[in-house]
Structures are given as C-alpha cells and as structure tokens.
Design a protein around this motif. Structure first.
Motif, short mmCIF file in Angstrom:
data_model
loop_
_atom_site.label_atom_id
_atom_site.label_comp_id
_atom_site.label_asym_id
_atom_site.label_seq_id
_atom_site.Cartn_x
_atom_site.Cartn_y
_atom_site.Cartn_z
N THR A 54 103.25 -23.73 -28.48
CA THR A 54 104.55 -23.65 -29.15
C THR A 54 104.64 -22.43 -30.06
O THR A 54 105.68 -21.73 -30.11
N LEU A 55 103.53 -22.13 -30.77
CA LEU A 55 103.52 -20.94 -31.62
C LEU A 55 103.70 -19.66 -30.81
O LEU A 55 104.45 -18.75 -31.18
N VAL A 56 102.99 -19.61 -29.65
CA VAL A 56 103.11 -18.43 -28.79
C VAL A 56 104.53 -18.28 -28.27
O VAL A 56 105.09 -17.17 -28.22
N ARG A 57 105.15 -19.41 -27.88
CA ARG A 57 106.52 -19.34 -27.37
C ARG A 57 107.50 -18.89 -28.45
O ARG A 57 108.44 -18.12 -28.19
N GLU A 58 107.26 -19.41 -29.67
CA GLU A 58 108.13 -18.96 -30.77
C GLU A 58 108.00 -17.45 -31.01
O GLU A 58 109.00 -16.75 -31.21
N LEU A 59 106.73 -16.97 -30.98
CA LEU A 59 106.54 -15.53 -31.18
C LEU A 59 107.17 -14.71 -30.05
O LEU A 59 107.75 -13.65 -30.28
N GLU A 60 107.05 -15.23 -28.80
CA GLU A 60 107.67 -14.52 -27.67
C GLU A 60 109.19 -14.50 -27.81
O GLU A 60 109.85 -13.51 -27.52
N SER A 61 109.74 -15.66 -28.25
CA SER A 61 111.20 -15.69 -28.45
C SER A 61 111.62 -14.71 -29.54
O SER A 61 112.67 -14.06 -29.44
N MET A 62 110.76 -14.60 -30.61
CA MET A 62 111.06 -13.62 -31.65
C MET A 62 111.04 -12.19 -31.09
O MET A 62 111.88 -11.36 -31.44
N LEU A 63 110.04 -11.94 -30.22
CA LEU A 63 109.98 -10.60 -29.61
C LEU A 63 111.22 -10.31 -28.76
O LEU A 63 111.78 -9.21 -28.80
N VAL A 64 111.62 -11.34 -27.98
CA VAL A 64 112.83 -11.15 -27.15
C VAL A 64 114.04 -10.92 -28.04
O VAL A 64 114.89 -10.06 -27.77
N GLN A 65 114.10 -11.69 -29.15
CA GLN A 65 115.22 -11.52 -30.07
C GLN A 65 115.24 -10.12 -30.68
O GLN A 65 116.29 -9.48 -30.80
N ARG A 66 114.01 -9.62 -31.03
CA ARG A 66 113.94 -8.26 -31.58
C ARG A 66 114.34 -7.21 -30.54
O ARG A 66 114.98 -6.20 -30.88
N ASP A 67 113.94 -7.44 -29.26
CA ASP A 67 114.37 -6.51 -28.21
C ASP A 67 115.89 -6.49 -28.09
O ASP A 67 116.52 -5.42 -27.94
N GLU A 68 116.49 -7.70 -28.14
CA GLU A 68 117.96 -7.74 -28.05
C GLU A 68 118.60 -7.04 -29.24
O GLU A 68 119.59 -6.30 -29.10
N GLU A 69 118.00 -7.29 -30.44
CA GLU A 69 118.54 -6.60 -31.61
C GLU A 69 118.40 -5.09 -31.48
O GLU A 69 119.28 -4.33 -31.91
N TYR A 70 117.28 -4.67 -30.89
CA TYR A 70 117.08 -3.22 -30.71
C TYR A 70 118.13 -2.63 -29.77
O TYR A 70 118.69 -1.56 -30.03
N THR A 71 118.40 -3.35 -28.66
CA THR A 71 119.43 -2.86 -27.73
C THR A 71 120.79 -2.84 -28.39
O THR A 71 121.59 -1.91 -28.21
N LYS A 72 121.07 -3.93 -29.21
CA LYS A 72 122.35 -3.93 -29.93
C LYS A 72 122.44 -2.77 -30.91
O LYS A 72 123.49 -2.14 -31.05
N GLN A 73 121.27 -2.52 -31.56
CA GLN A 73 121.27 -1.40 -32.50
C GLN A 73 121.51 -0.07 -31.78
O GLN A 73 122.22 0.81 -32.29
N LEU A 74 120.90 0.06 -30.59
CA LEU A 74 121.13 1.28 -29.81
C LEU A 74 122.60 1.41 -29.44
O LEU A 74 123.19 2.50 -29.50
N GLN A 75 123.20 0.27 -29.00
CA GLN A 75 124.64 0.32 -28.68
C GLN A 75 125.48 0.68 -29.90
O GLN A 75 126.43 1.45 -29.82
N GLN A 76 125.07 0.08 -31.08
CA GLN A 76 125.79 0.40 -32.30
C GLN A 76 125.66 1.89 -32.64
O GLN A 76 126.62 2.53 -33.09
#
Length: 643
Positions: free
Chosen positions: A148-170
């Motif tokens: 569960t901890l690993v999945r949470e960390l992976e979800s955080m990484l995915v969320q950060r990737d999405e934020e990075y792409t959003k930041q790039l679009q911004q």
C-alpha cells in the motif's frame, strides 16, 4: 514560504514606488519646461523643440506601460510557481512523516516475526502450526502495508508527473500570453512612434514655413537697402534649411535603428525561451531513460560479479600452485644466470681493456696521419703561393707597363694572404702553447693530456654518481659489492661514461666544461638540481653529432683547405683573365707584324747593298779608258737623261 512571499511583495512594492517616482520627476520636468516656455523668449525655445520633448515624454510613458504589461505575465507565473513549490514542500514533509511511521511499524512487526525462539518452546504440533500460521498472517499483513505504501508513492509520482505536464502547459500558455502582449505592446509603441514622428515633422514644417516667411520679409526690406546683404542672408537661410533637413534625417535613422534593435532583442528572447523549454523536456525524458537503463545494468552486473568472484577464487588456487612451481624454477635459473653473468663481466672487462688500447692506437695513428697531411699540404701550399705571387707580379707588370693602368690587389689574393697570415699566427700560438704545456707538464705531475685535470674529473664523477644513479646498471652495482672502494668508484665511473657515450678525451673535456667555467677554476658552477638537465643536453649534443674536439678540429682544417684551393682557383677575376686573353692575341699579332717588318727590312738592306755594288760597277764602267774610243760614250746618254 510566507517569508518568500513577503520578500516578493516587498520587491513589487519597491518597484512600483520607483516607477511612480520616475513619473513624478518627468511630469515635474515637463511642467517646469512649460512654465519657462511661457515666460522665456520665443527665439530661445522653439515650437519644434517643445514638441520633441512632449513626444519623448509620451513615448517613454508608452514604453513603461508596455514593459509593465509584459512583466505582469512573468510576475503572475512566478507567484503560481511559488505557490506550487510551497504545496509540494508540504506534501514532501507529509510523505516523509508517513513513510517514517510505516517504517517504524514495519520494524516492530518484523521484530515480532523474527522471534523464532518462542516456537522452540512449544511442545505440541497443533500449537506450533497455529504459531506458524499466526506468523504467516503477520508477514502477509506486513507485505500488504508495504504494498500500500509503494502504491501510494507511485500514485504521488503519477500525480507529480501530471502536475509537471500541467505546469508545462501553463508555461506554454504564459509564453503565448507574453508573445501576444509583446506583439500588442509592440504595435502600440510603433503606432505611438509613428504618430509622434508625424507631429514632430509637422512642427518642423510649420516652423520652417514661419521662418521662411519671416526671412522673405526681411529679404524684401533689405533688398532695397543693400543687394550684397541679400546674397549673404539667402546663403544663411539655405544653410539652415540643409541643417534642419539633416537633423530630421538623423532623427529618422536613429528611431529606425532603435526599433530594429528592440525587435531583434525580443525575437532572440522568444527563441531562447523556446529552446529552454525543449531542453527541459529532453532532459526529463533522458533522465528517465538513463535511470531505467542503469537499473537494468546494475542487476546484470551483480550477476556477473558473483560469477567472476567464483572464477577468481578458482584462479587464485591455480596461481598459488603455479607460483610455488615457478619459484623453484626461478631459484635454479637465477643461480645459473649468476654464473653466466660473472663469466660475461670478466669477458666484458677484458674486451673493454683491449678496446681502449685499440682506441689509443687509433688516435695515435690518426694524429700521425694528420701531421703528415699537414706537412704535405704546407709544402704544396708554399709552392702554390709562390706561383700565385709570380702571377700577381706578372699581372702588375701587365697593368703598369703594357696597359698603363693602376694595378689593384685582387680580393681573392688578399683573402689568401690574410688566411696565410692567420694560419701562421695560429701555428705560432699553438707552438707557444705546446712549449708551455711541455714545460708545465714536467712541473705539474697531476696534469693530464686534456684541458681539465684529474681533480676536475673526480669532482664531476662524484656529482654524477650522487645525482644520476640511474646511469649505473644493476650488474655494475652487484659487481661493486665485493671489491674495494677505489675499484668500485672506477667501475661506477666507467658505467656512467659508457651510458653517456663518452668515447675519447675530447668528449670528457666537453662534459667537464659543462660543470666548470674554465680549467683554472676548481669550483663547480652547477648545483645538484641542474645535473639532470646538463646530462640531457650532453646526450642530445652527442646524438646531433657534436663529438670530441679533435675530430671537429680536423673537419675544420679540411674545410679550410678546401676553401683555400677553391679561392686559389678564383685568384684572377674573370675581367683580368679576359684582358690577359685579349692581350695575348694582340701580342701575337704584334709579334707577327714585327717579324714581317724584320723580313722587309732585311730585303731592303740587301737591295741597298746590291744597289751600291751596281753603282760602284757603273762608276767603274763610266771611268774606264774604253769609253774614250767610243763615238757616243755612256756619260753622254746620262747627261741627256738628266737634262
């Protein structure tokens, strides 16, 4: 983060305060200039200059507004970036705390699971099975928590990737906004520049018309007074017109250059931002690929390292066995080679002694050959110089007595005489030095054949053996162990000289000359740190062919002899040879003419002699008594002929 926001807001407030202060200063200046324009004279401040100042104020305001509008986009982007970083920092802190809690919990559970000693105390299999099942459930729960901890960390990484792409679009949107604002502000500025330029141009035209009208009135008035003043005022008006036109052209060119420079800088900034965006994308993708590739390589290397460790263990066992075998073989071969080395060293010493004897004989016979050659050359040289003197004497007689010209000594003959004088002086100096050397040799027994004494050579050898120990080979060092100190020094000196390539006493004198200023000085001019550089230069000189002095001296003497014979061939200049040939032809012709005159004189003398004889005979015939018996004697005919 709050401190950062405060500092940013403070910076923005300071920037706005500075802009307001600049605006107030400019407004006060423009107001002061307007007040002065109303009070001052019209001729001091013209309408065109006022218009230029007003236009500059308007253009500066427009430029400040444009810069402020463009920078607002960047300020908004910076504020959003700071908010994002604050949220990200809070999230990182929370995830760290959560991970630490999970790790502590997992450590406690692992300690409970690793308590296997309690299982050994159980007696019945049922209790043992229940305990093992309980431990299994605990392991499963521990694995679940970690997953569960690993999945949470992976979800955080995915969320950060999405934020990075959003930041790039911004960022792309911000760049687009900046571009649109820059284009709009650019159009506004260009429109303001054009409008202000048109107003300035109209002001200049109106001022020009007014000035032309006033000048025309003054010209009409002055035309009645004086015609000469009219021409001067007209030229002055034309000059002012050209000046104003030049000023207008310069203002147009200046504004055009400023516009082009601003356009170029803005385009360059846009290109730089686009390049930075592409570089950030490429670096992010490249880093992800590199990390994946490095992970796979590390796994493969781990497997390969384990295999290589096993291989090296087996190899170490094999090498230890072979080492013991080769050590025994080395000891046997070493004893054998030591015997051969001792035998070869004895042969080497014997051969070196023979070689030195042969070298001495070679030098002796070489000196004898040089001496014999010098004697034969001196004898022939003396005869040739005598012949050259005769030729010069004949040349002088020809010039003085036959040609009637002033005779000058030829350059080659003067050069030969100078060389002869120099050789005689050098020979006398060498004889004097040889005489003094022979006298000094009987007085100083320590002197040797060369320039430097044995004491100089001992000092040089001692310094070389101390500073350049690498010149002595290992065999010589081993042979020096079992001998006396004097023999060891001789062996080291012999090894050093052979390593340096010293073959004769001339090379040894050259080596000593690098360590001493002169043979009379016993103090060395070289320190220990400079010995290696001196040895290197000596070896380089030997490789280039600069060997001992006697050979160089012999080569120099041969060169001087060749130059002497070549100069002797050119004793008479070409002009003198041509004059001699022409003189020879003339003398041969003159000799032939004299011989012909001699033969003619002999013929005339014979004819005169026969004529005298005939005269005497005729006189006898005329005076003979037989003529008296003739009716017409010969004298009668002679008289008639004479009459």
């Amino acid at each position: 983060m709050e401190g950062l926001r405060d500092t940013q807001e403070q910076r923005f407030s300071r920037r706005r305060a500075r802009i307001d202060a600049l605006k107030k200063k400019k407004n006060s200046k423009s107001k002061g200039a307007g007040g002065q324009s109303t009070t001052s004279d019209v001729n001091e401040l013209r309408y065109s200059k006022n218009q230029i100042k007003k236009s500059r104020v308007i253009v500066d305001d427009a430029a400040e507004k444009a810069v402020e509008n463009v920078s607002n986009v960047a300020v908004g982007a910076d504020e959003r970036e700071m908010e994002r970083r604050a949220k990200e920092q809070d999230m990182i802190v929370m995830t760290k705390a959560k991970v630490e809690r999970e790790l502590l919990k997992a450590d406690r559970m692992s300690e409970k699971i690793e308590d296997w000693a309690s299982l050994l105390e159980l007696d019945t299999p049922e209790r043992l099975h229940e305990a093992i099942q309980h431990k299994r459930d605990e392991c499963v729960s521990l694995d679940r928590t970690k997953l569960t901890l690993v999945r949470e960390l992976e979800s955080m990484l995915v969320q950060r990737d999405e934020e990075y792409t959003k930041q790039l679009q911004q960022n792309v949107e911000d760049v687009g906004d900046t571009l649109t604002t820059m284009k709009a502000e650019f159009h506004m500025l260009s429109f303001a520049y054009e409008s202000e330029l048109k107003t300035i141009e109209t002001a200049f035209v109106e001022e020009r018309l007014k000035m032309l009208h006033s000048n025309q009135e003054e010209l009409d008035k002055l035309f009645q007074i004086r015609t000469r003043m009219e021409n001067s005022i007209l030229r002055e008006a034309q000059g002012k017109e050209d000046e104003f036109y030049d000023e207008l052209q310069s203002l147009r060119l200046r504004s055009k250059e400023e516009f082009n420079n601003l356009k170029i800088t803005l385009e360059n900034n846009i290109q730089d931002l686009q390049q930075q965006l592409e570089e950030m994308r490429s670096t992010y993708q490249l880093n992800t690929q590199k990390l994946e590739y490095n992970l796979s390589i590390l796994k493969e290397r781990d497997v390969e390292n384990r295999q290589t460790v096993e291989q090296f263990r087996k190899k170490i066992q094999r090498l230890t066995e072979s080492l013991s075998k080769y050590t025994l073989k080395y000891k046997k071969e070493n004893a054998k080679f030591k015997k051969e080395n001792s035998k070869l060293t004895e042969d080497y010493r014997r051969i070196t002694v023979k070689f030195k004897d042969l070298q001495k004989k070679y030098r002796h016979f070489e000196l004898l050959d040089h001496k014999k050659y010098d004697e034969v050359f001196a004898m022939n040289k003396k005869e040739v110089i005598q012949l050259a003197d005769k030729v010069m004497q004949a040349d002088r007689i020809i010039h003085d007595q036959i040609l009637g010209k002033e005779w000058k000594v030829p350059g080659m003959y003067q050069k030969i005489l100078d060389l002869e004088r120099n050789t005689k002086k050098q020979a006398s100096k060498e004889e004097a030095s040889n005489g003094t050397g022979e006298g000094g040799q009987s007085a100083n027994e320590g002197k040797t054949e060369g320039m430097y004494s044995n004491d100089h050579i001992r000092k040089v050898m001692a310094m070389l053996s101390d500073e350049c120990r690498f010149l002595v080979d290992s065999n010589t060092l081993e042979s020096c162990k079992g001998v006396s100190l004097a023999e060891a020094q001789l062996l080291r000196a012999d090894a050093i000289l052979s390593s340096l390539g010293v073959e004769d006493r001339g090379d040894l004198d050259r080596l000593c000359n690098l360590f001493f200023n002169s043979p009379k000085v016993y103090e060395m001019k070289v320190k220990g740190d400079d010995v290696i550089n001196i040895v290197r230069s000596f070896i380089f000189d030997n490789k280039r062919g600069h060997k001992g002095k006697p050979r160089a001296k012999g080569d120099k003497s041969k060169k001087r002899d060749n130059e002497f014979w070549e100069d002797l061939e050119k004793l008479l200049p070409e002009t003198t040879q041509r004059t001699w040939a022409a003189l020879e032809n003339g003398l041969f012709k003159y000799n032939r003419l004299l011989k012909e005159r001699q033969s003619d004189i002999q013929e005339t003398n014979e004819l005169l002699k026969t004529n005298e004889e005939l005269k005497v005979l005729l006189q006898e015939y005329l005076n003979s008594e037989a003529n008296e018996d003739l009716q017409l004697p010969p004298t009668h005919h002679i008289r008639q002929l004479t009459e």
